[in-house]
Design a protein around this motif. Structure first.
Motif, PDB file in Angstrom:
ATOM      1  N   PRO A   5      -2.900  12.641 -93.645  1.00 20.33           N
ATOM      2  CA  PRO A   5      -4.250  12.928 -94.227  1.00 20.33           C
ATOM      3  C   PRO A   5      -4.730  14.131 -93.759  1.00 20.33           C
ATOM      4  O   PRO A   5      -5.547  14.888 -94.411  1.00 20.33           O
ATOM      5  N   VAL A   6      -4.749  14.608 -92.437  1.00 17.25           N
ATOM      6  CA  VAL A   6      -5.485  15.709 -91.790  1.00 17.25           C
ATOM      7  C   VAL A   6      -4.850  17.247 -92.572  1.00 17.25           C
ATOM      8  O   VAL A   6      -5.484  18.008 -92.752  1.00 17.25           O
ATOM      9  N   THR A  31       5.218  26.902 -87.136  1.00 21.43           N
ATOM     10  CA  THR A  31       5.843  28.395 -87.415  1.00 21.43           C
ATOM     11  C   THR A  31       6.844  28.446 -88.546  1.00 21.43           C
ATOM     12  O   THR A  31       7.313  27.230 -88.853  1.00 21.43           O
ATOM     13  N   ASP A  32       7.109  29.569 -88.962  1.00 18.36           N
ATOM     14  CA  ASP A  32       8.127  29.803 -89.894  1.00 18.36           C
ATOM     15  C   ASP A  32       9.626  29.345 -88.930  1.00 18.36           C
ATOM     16  O   ASP A  32      10.401  28.927 -90.126  1.00 18.36           O
ATOM     17  N   HIS A  33       9.714  29.320 -87.875  1.00 16.13           N
ATOM     18  CA  HIS A  33      10.903  29.054 -87.091  1.00 16.13           C
ATOM     19  C   HIS A  33      10.595  27.597 -86.587  1.00 16.13           C
ATOM     20  O   HIS A  33      11.630  27.098 -86.029  1.00 16.13           O
ATOM     21  N   GLY A  34       9.907  26.788 -87.024  1.00 16.48           N
ATOM     22  CA  GLY A  34       9.962  25.418 -86.680  1.00 16.48           C
ATOM     23  C   GLY A  34       9.207  25.369 -85.282  1.00 16.48           C
ATOM     24  O   GLY A  34       9.318  24.150 -84.700  1.00 16.48           O
ATOM     25  N   GLN A  35       8.481  26.209 -84.556  1.00 13.50           N
ATOM     26  CA  GLN A  35       8.025  26.120 -83.328  1.00 13.50           C
ATOM     27  C   GLN A  35       6.670  25.162 -83.649  1.00 13.50           C
ATOM     28  O   GLN A  35       5.913  25.576 -84.348  1.00 13.50           O
ATOM     29  N   PRO A  36       6.301  24.181 -82.867  1.00 20.34           N
ATOM     30  CA  PRO A  36       5.176  23.147 -83.452  1.00 20.34           C
ATOM     31  C   PRO A  36       3.888  23.932 -82.578  1.00 20.34           C
ATOM     32  O   PRO A  36       3.726  24.915 -81.723  1.00 20.34           O
ATOM     33  N   LEU A  37       3.060  23.812 -83.618  1.00 18.07           N
ATOM     34  CA  LEU A  37       1.540  24.475 -83.303  1.00 18.07           C
ATOM     35  C   LEU A  37       0.397  23.501 -83.123  1.00 18.07           C
ATOM     36  O   LEU A  37      -0.624  23.503 -82.447  1.00 18.07           O
ATOM     37  N   LEU A  38       0.516  22.276 -84.013  1.00 18.57           N
ATOM     38  CA  LEU A  38      -0.597  21.263 -83.730  1.00 18.57           C
ATOM     39  C   LEU A  38       0.278  19.816 -83.772  1.00 18.57           C
ATOM     40  O   LEU A  38       0.929  19.331 -84.651  1.00 18.57           O
ATOM     41  N   ILE A  39      -0.077  19.265 -82.542  1.00 16.82           N
ATOM     42  CA  ILE A  39       0.595  17.994 -82.316  1.00 16.82           C
ATOM     43  C   ILE A  39      -0.700  16.943 -82.099  1.00 16.82           C
ATOM     44  O   ILE A  39      -1.490  17.366 -81.557  1.00 16.82           O
ATOM     45  N   LEU A  40      -0.454  15.793 -82.671  1.00 19.17           N
ATOM     46  CA  LEU A  40      -1.163  14.529 -82.770  1.00 19.17           C
ATOM     47  C   LEU A  40      -0.626  13.439 -82.051  1.00 19.17           C
ATOM     48  O   LEU A  40       0.698  13.395 -82.339  1.00 19.17           O
ATOM     49  N   GLN A  69      -9.511  26.879 -92.494  1.00 25.40           N
ATOM     50  CA  GLN A  69      -9.908  26.678 -91.073  1.00 25.40           C
ATOM     51  C   GLN A  69     -10.963  25.601 -91.065  1.00 25.40           C
ATOM     52  O   GLN A  69     -10.824  24.582 -90.319  1.00 25.40           O
ATOM     53  N   ALA A  70     -12.097  25.856 -91.952  1.00 24.97           N
ATOM     54  CA  ALA A  70     -13.013  24.853 -91.692  1.00 24.97           C
ATOM     55  C   ALA A  70     -12.527  23.222 -92.042  1.00 24.97           C
ATOM     56  O   ALA A  70     -13.108  22.486 -91.509  1.00 24.97           O
ATOM     57  N   GLU A  71     -11.779  23.277 -93.212  1.00 26.59           N
ATOM     58  CA  GLU A  71     -11.190  22.030 -93.752  1.00 26.59           C
ATOM     59  C   GLU A  71     -10.445  21.208 -92.758  1.00 26.59           C
ATOM     60  O   GLU A  71     -10.414  20.166 -92.125  1.00 26.59           O
ATOM     61  N   LEU A  72      -9.449  21.942 -92.127  1.00 29.43           N
ATOM     62  CA  LEU A  72      -8.461  21.506 -91.121  1.00 29.43           C
ATOM     63  C   LEU A  72      -9.007  21.246 -89.867  1.00 29.43           C
ATOM     64  O   LEU A  72      -8.923  20.000 -89.358  1.00 29.43           O
ATOM     65  N   LEU A  73      -9.941  21.901 -89.481  1.00 26.78           N
ATOM     66  CA  LEU A  73     -10.822  21.648 -88.053  1.00 26.78           C
ATOM     67  C   LEU A  73     -11.703  20.234 -88.465  1.00 26.78           C
ATOM     68  O   LEU A  73     -11.996  19.683 -87.579  1.00 26.78           O
ATOM     69  N   ARG A  74     -12.288  20.051 -89.502  1.00 25.90           N
ATOM     70  CA  ARG A  74     -13.026  19.229 -89.753  1.00 25.90           C
ATOM     71  C   ARG A  74     -12.237  17.669 -89.833  1.00 25.90           C
ATOM     72  O   ARG A  74     -12.787  16.862 -89.350  1.00 25.90           O
ATOM     73  N   ARG A  75     -11.097  17.939 -90.422  1.00 20.00           N
ATOM     74  CA  ARG A  75     -10.430  16.532 -90.841  1.00 20.00           C
ATOM     75  C   ARG A  75      -9.810  16.488 -89.152  1.00 20.00           C
ATOM     76  O   ARG A  75      -9.654  15.064 -88.973  1.00 20.00           O
ATOM     77  N   LEU A  76      -9.516  17.322 -88.480  1.00 26.40           N
ATOM     78  CA  LEU A  76      -8.973  17.089 -87.306  1.00 26.40           C
ATOM     79  C   LEU A  76      -9.923  16.205 -86.420  1.00 26.40           C
ATOM     80  O   LEU A  76      -9.555  15.442 -85.753  1.00 26.40           O
ATOM     81  N   ALA A  77     -11.120  16.969 -86.308  1.00 27.93           N
ATOM     82  CA  ALA A  77     -12.422  16.383 -85.517  1.00 27.93           C
ATOM     83  C   ALA A  77     -12.553  14.875 -85.983  1.00 27.93           C
ATOM     84  O   ALA A  77     -12.756  13.894 -84.982  1.00 27.93           O
TER      85      ALA A  77
END
Length: 690
Positions: A428-429, A459-468, A497-505
């Motif tokens: 859902p995030v 990333t395009d190569h599968g490197q993790p960027l956001l981990i929960l 950006q705004a929607e992703l960070l709002r959902r994340l918070a």
């Protein structure tokens, strides 16, 4: 218009001569005292009048076409009992009768409703009348309720150009005046703090019946059992206190016992949707150094009215040495003891953005942050190159809750594009964000050597960027790049950006709508749709549906094609009543829903009545007919000067105009009347003289 004319049997000059001679003889008789002279004068006048031949002239009238406007109520309230059948029977009867009446045309207009529009018969009448120049009558077939009466009736009804009256006949689809019990809501708060009480005020109303009758009211909250509130008097306000146990929506159903003989039970229920909200969510934002993302976080959290933000930016580390006296530094000392020892439990979320410790926080305070997470708090770490330096957060007691670990040489630079991972496409995030193809690039990231939890962005190569990850009763998120702020600066390749960070918070603060495993149900028309969400693939399963009357039904939930982790199912509900709670269970998940009222305006009054339109009909000379009692009336063509209705029939006034130059004459003093009168007067005069 009737006129009086003359058609003399003799020329006018001859009538004048005869009149003069008769007058002379009469004068001589008066001077000589001749008996019977007065009778002879009367006989002379009668004879002259007969010879002048007065005529009563009537104009020859020609009938004009008659337009009858038939408005048929087709709103949802007509589906109650047999109202629609009575309306259809009346329409067919009138159409059949008009076919045998010369010069009459019936214009049938169905007046729809629904979708919150209410009944608008008057508006339909005002709209149709200008197109009927020969309007002779208006007939309404309805249950008698119009929520939008006109301020002024059309002039074609109150002051018709033909001069003949235009009646409004009311045909009511019932046997007589009906009653109806409603349960209007007087007041309810739009929002209530979770864990607090909400106060609701309502009352029962008996329309068309005596107010003050006893009413049994019951209430039900979400999936709980119905509870009796006791008897109240109709028309008397009543208060109800509801305790909200959780954030999100709480459904409260109110029901009133039936009124004997009432028209419908459709509006004996009222549903109150209470929105539970948390108290101001307190967020502690710590920026390790002044940076671009600090402004992004500040603007986002300050714009959220439910968030109370405390923000600190570290401008000077303790070991920094210069010649500036401490008394001249315009800096606020970082209140580490107050924030991380005394008041840490007062926050819901801690954000560490580019935070490089530099001996700012001792291990005991970092241990407090870790315990804060385990006991239910939220932690977000936005990591940059500072995480690869000695003394970073991952080298402190906080490492036990962080979902990723990086090595000193893990900083990578270059162009790469973030995108949702396979799991992120259903979490859902990151669910249903704009397409990743439109997201702008980032230029720096950290490559972890170990991770645990759920990777939502990569990333395009599968490197993790956001981990929960979930640790104890709390939640942790770690972003392995400090360049999300680029999306706020890009004009062509921005990102959510705004929607992703709002959902994340809000996910970190345990917003119910952002739970990974959740069950949703809603009505679409008369169909109940149930959807089960999960971050893992689910096999087909069964959901148990409990109707308001307690009856349970099993519903099969099947996977949605192309969307892993989503099950859905639909079931049609017959005779669906709005504002009643349905409960859906699937495993340990429970949700409640209710059908919305499609016609809240119309549902306020469902009785059949003549008290609203009847007075208007009476003022225009029309009749009120109860179709359920008397059946369809007989349609008659009547004179505009006579009665316009009677027992079992309604009238349509004839419209007639005079033919130019054509009249019909009738003598006012015909010969069969004049001759006997002359003989009688002459005989009396002769006898009087003798």
């Amino acid at each position: 218009m009737t006129q009086i004319g003359w058609a003399p049997l003799l020329p006018v000059w001859m009538l004048l001569v005869l009149g003069a001679l008769g007058l002379l003889i009469t004068l001589i008789g008066f001077f000589t005292h001749l008996r019977g002279t007065g009778l002879r004068l009367l006989a002379l006048l009668v004879g002259l009048l007969w010879l002048a031949d007065p005529q009563l002239r009537h104009p020859i009238l020609q009938s004009r076409p008659q337009d009858v406007l038939l408005l048929v109520d087709r709103t949802p309230s007509m589906n109650i009992a047999n109202r629609t059948a009575l309306a259809d029977q009346a329409v067919k009867s009138l159409q059949r009768q008009v076919g045998s009446l010369q010069g009459m045309s019936l214009h049938v207009v169905d007046v729809p409703g629904g979708h919150g529009q209410g009944t608008r018969l008057y508006e339909a009448m005002a709209r149709e009348i200008p197109g009927l120049p020969d309007l002779a009558a208006v007939i309404m077939v309805t249950d008698g309720v119009d929520q939008f009466p006109l301020t002024h009736l059309p002039a074609a009804l109150t002051n018709p150009p033909s001069g003949a009256p235009v009646p409004l006949h009311l045909l009511v689809t019932a046997r007589g005046e009906e009653t109806d019990r409603t349960l209007p809501l007087l007041s309810a708060p739009p929002y209530t703090l979770a864990g607090k009480d909400a106060h609701i005020r309502f009352q029962t109303e008996d329309i068309g019946a005596y107010e003050g009758a006893p009413v049994l009211v019951t209430t039900r909250q979400d999936s709980g059992a119905a509870q009796k509130l006791g008897e109240v008097r109709s028309g008397q306000p009543m208060d109800l206190t509801v305790h909200l146990t959780h954030p999100g929506q709480t459904l409260v159903e109110l029901s009133a016992s039936p009124l004997p003989g009432e028209a419908s039970l459709l509006n004996n229920h009222t549903l109150v949707r209470l929105q539970g909200v948390r108290d101001r969510l307190r967020v502690l934002l710590i920026s390790g150094v002044p940076n671009q993302s600090a402004r992004v976080w500040r603007q986002l959290l300050k714009a959220d009215p439910s968030v109370d933000l405390v923000h600190f930016t570290i401008l000077r580390s303790p070991e920094m040495e210069d010649d500036t006296p401490l008394s001249d530094l315009a800096l606020i000392p970082f209140p580490t003891h107050e924030l991380f020892e005394q008041k840490i439990r007062s926050f819901d979320l801690i954000i560490l953005d580019g935070f490089q410790n530099h001996n700012i926080l001792p291990d005991s305070y970092l241990h407090n942050i870790a315990e804060f997470v385990r006991k239910g708090g939220g932690l977000l770490v936005v990591a940059g190159p500072e995480q690869t330096q000695p003394g970073a957060l991952q080298d402190s007691p906080l490492d036990s809750v962080l979902p990723a670990h990086v090595t000193p040489d893990s900083v990578q630079t270059g162009i790469f594009h973030p995108r949702p991972s396979r799991l992120g496409q259903r979490h859902p995030v990151t669910l249903d964000l704009p397409p990743a193809s439109s997201w702008g690039p980032w230029f720096r990231l950290l490559r972890p050597d170990r991770t645990h939890g759920e990777t939502l962005l990569e990333t395009d190569h599968g490197q993790p960027l956001l981990i929960l990850d979930q640790v104890g009763r709390g939640r942790v998120a770690m972003m392995l790049s400090d360049q999300i702020w680029l999306w706020s600066r890009s004009t062509h390749n921005s990102g959510p950006q705004a929607e992703l960070l709002r959902r994340l918070a809000h996910w970190l603060m345990k917003e119910p709508e952002l739970e990974e495993n959740r069950l949703k149900a809603h009505f679409k028309g008369s169909t109940l749709e149930v959807t089960r969400y999960s971050t893992t693939a689910l096999p087909p399963s069964q959901a148990e549906i409990t109707a308001p009357d307690g009856h349970t039904t099993s519903l099969s939930l099947t996977p949605v094609a192309g969307k892993e982790g989503i099950l859905t199912g639909r079931i049609a509900v017959k005779d669906l009543m709005p504002d009643q709670i349905w409960t859906v269970r699937q495993g340990d998940l429970v949700t409640c829903t209710a059908a919305n009222r499609e016609n809240p305006i119309e549902d306020k009054d469902l009785q059949a009545t003549a008290t609203l339109i009847g007075p208007v009909s009476k003022s225009l000379g029309g009749a009120t007919v109860w179709l359920g009692r008397n059946g369809p009336p007989v349609l008659r063509q009547v004179s505009g000067t006579g009665r316009l209705f009677g027992p079992g029939w309604i009238g349509v006034p004839r419209h007639q105009i005079a033919v130019a130059g054509a009249t019909r004459s009738r003598p006012l003093f015909p010969g069969w009347l004049a001759l006997p009168l002359l003989l009688m007067l002459w005989s009396l005069a002769w006898r009087r003289e003798g």
